[in-house]
Design a protein around this motif. Structure first.
Motif, short mmCIF file in Angstrom:
data_model
loop_
_atom_site.label_atom_id
_atom_site.label_comp_id
_atom_site.label_asym_id
_atom_site.label_seq_id
_atom_site.Cartn_x
_atom_site.Cartn_y
_atom_site.Cartn_z
N THR A 7 0.85 -1.19 0.00
CA THR A 7 0.00 0.00 0.00
C THR A 7 0.88 1.23 0.00
O THR A 7 2.11 1.14 0.17
N VAL A 8 0.28 2.39 -0.20
CA VAL A 8 0.99 3.67 -0.18
C VAL A 8 0.25 4.60 0.76
O VAL A 8 -0.98 4.72 0.69
N GLY A 9 0.98 5.26 1.64
CA GLY A 9 0.36 6.19 2.57
C GLY A 9 1.34 7.24 3.04
O GLY A 9 2.51 7.25 2.63
N PRO A 10 0.91 8.13 3.93
CA PRO A 10 1.77 9.22 4.41
C PRO A 10 2.77 8.76 5.45
O PRO A 10 2.66 9.06 6.64
N VAL A 11 3.78 8.01 5.00
CA VAL A 11 4.83 7.49 5.86
C VAL A 11 6.17 7.97 5.31
O VAL A 11 6.42 7.88 4.11
N HIS A 12 7.03 8.48 6.18
CA HIS A 12 8.32 9.08 5.77
C HIS A 12 8.10 10.27 4.84
O HIS A 12 8.98 10.62 4.04
N ILE A 13 6.95 10.94 4.93
CA ILE A 13 6.67 12.02 3.98
C ILE A 13 7.54 13.24 4.23
O ILE A 13 7.65 14.09 3.33
N GLU A 14 8.17 13.34 5.39
CA GLU A 14 9.04 14.49 5.64
C GLU A 14 10.22 14.51 4.67
O GLU A 14 10.84 15.55 4.46
N GLY A 70 5.21 15.06 -0.72
CA GLY A 70 4.48 14.21 0.21
C GLY A 70 4.20 12.83 -0.32
O GLY A 70 5.09 12.12 -0.80
N GLU A 71 2.94 12.42 -0.26
CA GLU A 71 2.55 11.04 -0.56
C GLU A 71 2.81 10.66 -2.01
O GLU A 71 3.10 9.49 -2.30
N LEU A 89 6.78 12.40 10.34
CA LEU A 89 5.72 13.00 9.53
C LEU A 89 6.00 14.46 9.19
O LEU A 89 5.21 15.10 8.49
N GLY A 90 7.10 15.00 9.70
CA GLY A 90 7.52 16.35 9.33
C GLY A 90 6.47 17.41 9.63
O GLY A 90 5.79 17.37 10.66
N ASP A 91 6.34 18.37 8.71
CA ASP A 91 5.41 19.47 8.90
C ASP A 91 3.95 19.04 8.88
O ASP A 91 3.06 19.82 9.25
#
Length: 481
Positions: free
Chosen positions: A188-195, A200-201, A378-380
């Motif tokens: 799957t793809v999601g908001p992980v390591h997006i910083e 982003g995603e 998750l950064g900002d």
């Protein structure tokens, strides 16, 4: 050697030849490899890698523990050595040599924002039933773990599966090329390591899709068709000439999920696989295992494992430690159910966990409780993503939320007062009050990033039960809605 059973994994001379190194000492048989001197077993090759500490500092301890040899980049007394210019490059060359000396091995590779380790190990369960198999252990999925897993692969292996992860752009493709898989999947793809990604995603999706770059010619790309960026995955697979198969809920998917029915023993699944109806059982009850199981079946098919074997493996595959293991914990007046999801967390897995918890039947007077620690990296976006967990908690109908950490404070403040349990600065502080977090009849899920120490809370809740079956801490009042 008289037979394959007596064959060592390597010999020191074979290692030296594979890595273009210089052998110093005896041509000793080697049974395993490790870079951690505390894990040395007699006959192992010790890898003196450079990290926070220089591995060469621990070579003497490794030899004392029974290491047969050491891979080094400078003279080290005490035992047989293989000297190379750079030990990490040497490990990489050894991994490639292990792959190339066993061209018969069917290799799979797994990545994704969520579920990499569990899907890898579920695939391994199917490979084990089909013949001699090999796989990553733990989460050995980075620039050290992938070549190390390759280098540990016995030549007698028939099938293997490798987990591949990333923290920053440009990491997955080189690791996939090391493996040269015959089949590769994105869970799957999601908001992980997006910083680490300016966009982003979308950047995460491109990086995950790069696992297809390492496929052998004619290899199979297995893609999740239900994610927002499925087009990125499918386009990358087509661009490298892969055979593309897709899993998801849409009618056009090669593996289509029709129904997922959790129950106390796991779940029943209704699906279509290449257009044919399929009914099967899982030992897992988490809702995300509907799609995960289809990903596993497509990977096993691509690695020449019969469908019946794959279904048998899924029926017996239990949750891994920190990834959904469930137990009953006795407390005064009864028991509560503890679901340990403490190893990893991100918005995608949090939402899936809430949905699964919300679907579980609860005893009269019991509650559905979550204990959450900070999601990291998750950064900002961190504040918005933590606050955003309030909506899926509401949708799942969860009763109570306990939380720890400064980032989970954002979620805590976003919750209605009726759902707020305890909040503490750290997981250790929350763990110290474990007796207040749960009571008889409750179902309690603990979830958070490994770095935010959710495991401390999970362990403290488990420890409420003594060896005799009675709680080790007594009757303190529990937090209420």
């Amino acid at each position: 050697m008289p037979d394959n059973a007596a064959r060592p994994l390597w010999t020191a001379a074979e290692v030296a030849a594979a890595v273009n190194g210089v052998l110093g000492g005896d041509d000793a048989p080697i049974g395993g490899l490790t870079y951690n001197s505390r894990e040395i077993a007699p006959g192992d090759l010790f890898l003196a890698l450079h990290g926070a500490r220089d591995g060469h500092e621990f070579a003497a301890a490794a030899f004392a523990a029974g290491a047969a040899a050491a891979l080094v980049d400078r003279p080290i007394p005490g035992g047989t050595t293989v000297t190379v210019d750079d030990t990490l490059r040497g490990l990489e060359r050894l991994g490639v040599a292990a792959r190339d000396r066993a061209p018969h091995v069917k290799r799979g590779a797994v990545t994704g924002s969520v579920g990499k380790t569990s899907v890898t190990q579920a695939i391994k369960a199917g490979l084990d039933l089909a013949g001699p198999a090999h796989a990553s252990i733990k989460s050995y999925n980075n620039h050290i773990g992938v070549p190390l897993t390759l280098a540990r692969m016995p030549v007698e292996t028939q099938r293997a599966v490798f987990e591949i992860g990333m923290n920053a752009p440009g990491e997955i493709a080189p690791l996939s090329r090391f493996v040269a898989p015959h089949a590769a999947c994105v869970t799957t793809v999601g908001p992980v390591h997006i910083e680490a990604f300016a966009d982003g995603e979308a950047g995460v999706a491109r990086e995950k899709a790069a696992i297809f770059d390492g496929l052998v010619p004619g290899g199979t790309a297995v893609a999740n068709g239900d994610v927002a960026f499925s087009g990125v995955l499918c386009d990358r697979a087509r661009s490298v000439g892969a055979r593309l198969v897709v899993f998801g809920a849409d009618p056009g998917c090669d593996a289509r999920l029709l129904d997922f029915r959790p129950d106390p023993e796991g779940a029943g699944v209704s699906a279509e696989l290449f257009g044919k109806p399929l009914q099967y059982r899982l030992a897992q009850s988490g809702a995300h295992w509907g799609l995960n199981s289809l990903c596993v079946l497509l990977m096993l098919d691509a690695l020449d494992v019969p469908l019946e074997t794959g279904l048998q493996a899924l029926a017996g595959f239990q949750p891994l430690a920190g990834r959904g293991q469930t137990r009953s914990v006795a407390v005064p007046g009864g028991a509560f159910t503890l679901i340990d999801e403490s190893y990893n967390a991100n918005p995608l897995s949090m939402t899936a966990g809430f949905k699964s918890l919300g679907g579980k039947p609860v005893a009269p007077g019991g509650r559905r409780v979550v204990v959450l620690t900070d999601m990291l990296e998750l950064g900002d976006h961190s504040r918005a993503l933590h606050e955003g967990l309030a909506a899926p908690i509401e949708a799942a109908g969860l009763d109570l939320v306990h939380a720890a950490g400064p980032q989970m404070r954002w979620l805590y403040d976003a919750l209605p007062v009726s759902r707020r349990g305890l909040w503490r600065d750290t997981a250790a502080e929350l763990a110290a009050e474990a007796a207040l977090l749960a009571g008889p009849g409750d179902i309690v899920m603990v979830k958070g990033s490994n770095g935010s120490k959710a495991s401390l809370v999970a362990q403290a809740l488990a420890d409420l039960q003594s060896a005799e079956g009675a709680p080790s801490s007594s009757g303190a009042p529990r937090a209420t809605r």
